[in-house]
Scaffold this active site. Structure first.
Site, short mmCIF file in Angstrom:
data_model
loop_
_atom_site.label_atom_id
_atom_site.label_comp_id
_atom_site.label_asym_id
_atom_site.label_seq_id
_atom_site.Cartn_x
_atom_site.Cartn_y
_atom_site.Cartn_z
N THR A 187 0.78 -1.11 0.06
CA THR A 187 0.06 0.12 -0.19
C THR A 187 0.82 1.28 0.00
O THR A 187 0.28 2.30 -0.57
CB THR A 187 -0.84 -0.14 1.14
OG1 THR A 187 -1.78 -1.18 1.22
CG2 THR A 187 -1.67 1.18 1.13
N SER A 193 -10.99 -7.26 -3.46
CA SER A 193 -9.57 -7.58 -3.25
C SER A 193 -8.97 -6.26 -2.64
O SER A 193 -9.27 -5.17 -2.97
CB SER A 193 -8.77 -8.15 -4.13
OG SER A 193 -8.63 -7.38 -5.19
N HIS A 194 -7.76 -6.28 -1.91
CA HIS A 194 -6.98 -5.60 -1.27
C HIS A 194 -6.68 -4.39 -2.49
O HIS A 194 -6.81 -3.11 -2.29
CB HIS A 194 -5.91 -5.92 -0.57
CG HIS A 194 -5.00 -4.55 0.00
ND1 HIS A 194 -5.34 -4.20 1.20
CD2 HIS A 194 -3.76 -4.09 -0.18
CE1 HIS A 194 -4.71 -3.16 1.42
NE2 HIS A 194 -3.63 -3.11 0.61
N GLY A 195 -6.17 -4.95 -3.53
CA GLY A 195 -5.77 -4.10 -4.58
C GLY A 195 -6.85 -3.04 -5.14
O GLY A 195 -6.41 -1.94 -5.44
#
Length: 100
Positions: free
Chosen positions: A35, A53-55
């Site tokens: 991040t 998702s995180h992305g």
């Protein structure tokens, strides 16, 4: 959105120091350790992931497009390739080969 930029291939969080500001990151996946590098990106392309998702979530927060779950992105998009990516349609257009 739609952005144009140069591909920067990073395979490991340990190689993030090679990330060039204003590039489009191509990698297998991202997790929270990645991040801090997102502030420098124009876009994100990953081989895995989805809309939650995180992305995807962090890209939306930072305001740049992300295209996830691109089969063989690492093999098809070498470092230095110029592309246009449209996050809304998921389309990636190659504009030019890797710069020398």
């Amino acid at each position: 959105g739609t952005v144009e930029g140069e591909i920067c291939v990073i395979r490991s969080v340990h190689d993030l120091s090679r990330l060039k500001p204003g590039s489009i990151l191509v990698t297998e996946f991202v997790d929270p350790a990645w991040t801090i590098s997102f502030i420098h990106l124009k876009g994100l392309i990953t081989e895995t992931g989805g809309v939650l998702s995180h992305g995807a979530v962090i890209a939306r927060e930072y305001g740049f497009p992300a295209i996830l779950s691109v089969t063989n992105a690492l093999g098809r998009l070498p470092a230095g390739t110029r592309v246009r990516m449209d996050g809304a349609s998921g389309k990636i257009s190659v504009l030019g080969g890797p710069s020398k």
